[in-house]
Motif scaffolding. Sequence first.
Motif, short mmCIF file in Angstrom:
data_model
loop_
_atom_site.label_atom_id
_atom_site.label_comp_id
_atom_site.label_asym_id
_atom_site.label_seq_id
_atom_site.Cartn_x
_atom_site.Cartn_y
_atom_site.Cartn_z
N ASN A 14 36.57 -12.98 28.41
CA ASN A 14 36.12 -12.77 27.03
C ASN A 14 35.30 -13.95 26.53
O ASN A 14 34.32 -13.76 25.80
N ARG A 15 35.67 -15.17 26.90
CA ARG A 15 34.89 -16.35 26.48
C ARG A 15 33.50 -16.31 27.11
O ARG A 15 32.51 -16.63 26.45
N ARG B 203 31.85 -13.60 28.04
CA ARG B 203 31.09 -12.53 27.37
C ARG B 203 30.55 -12.99 26.04
O ARG B 203 29.41 -12.69 25.68
N ARG B 204 31.35 -13.74 25.29
CA ARG B 204 30.88 -14.25 24.00
C ARG B 204 29.78 -15.29 24.19
O ARG B 204 28.84 -15.34 23.41
N GLY C 181 26.46 -13.56 25.27
CA GLY C 181 25.92 -12.63 24.30
C GLY C 181 25.95 -11.19 24.75
O GLY C 181 25.36 -10.33 24.11
N GLU D 144 28.41 -9.31 24.66
CA GLU D 144 29.28 -8.58 23.76
C GLU D 144 28.44 -7.84 22.71
O GLU D 144 28.69 -6.69 22.40
N GLN D 145 27.41 -8.50 22.18
CA GLN D 145 26.54 -7.87 21.19
C GLN D 145 25.74 -6.73 21.83
O GLN D 145 25.54 -5.69 21.22
#
Length: 169
Positions: free
Chosen positions: A118-119, A121-122, A125, A127-128
């Motif tokens: 998850n880190r 992916r954030r 970018g 995730e957006q």
Amino acid sequence: MADRPHHTQPHQVQVHPQPPMGRWGDQAGKNYQSGGGPSMTQVLAVLTLLPVGGTLLALAGLTLTGTVIGLCVATPLFLIFSPVLVPAAIAVGLAVTGFLSSGAFGLTGLSSLTYVFNRLRRATGTEQLDLDQAKRRMQDMAGYVGQKTKEVGQKIENKAHEGGNRTTM
């Protein structure tokens, strides 16, 4: 005693006497009924709960007696077989500990990998991008459903007109 000042003020305490409250909020267990004794529901509660409580108390006594007798019978067996039972109990304890720690380590590893994923992916970018892609898919699906609804409506309307033309002939 010389440290203590001689001019101490007396403390004042105010006392407001109130009648003692009973278990159900009445004064000292007195009911506000005309009879002054226990109510009918209280009598029925005592009459129904007394046999139940007595039965449960008797079962508890029988269970305790059976447990003590079983322990008296099993103690010599435990002493005789202790060279076998103690290592077996240790082995079972170690096996259970191993399974529990294995599960805990696996769960910790999975949660750590999920956190790192998850880190990342954030940070990248993506995730957006996933969110925008999901919005586009939802819009496309809504448009598709709307188009299909129009087509089905047209088909039903055409069938209705065809049925109406056949009955007039």
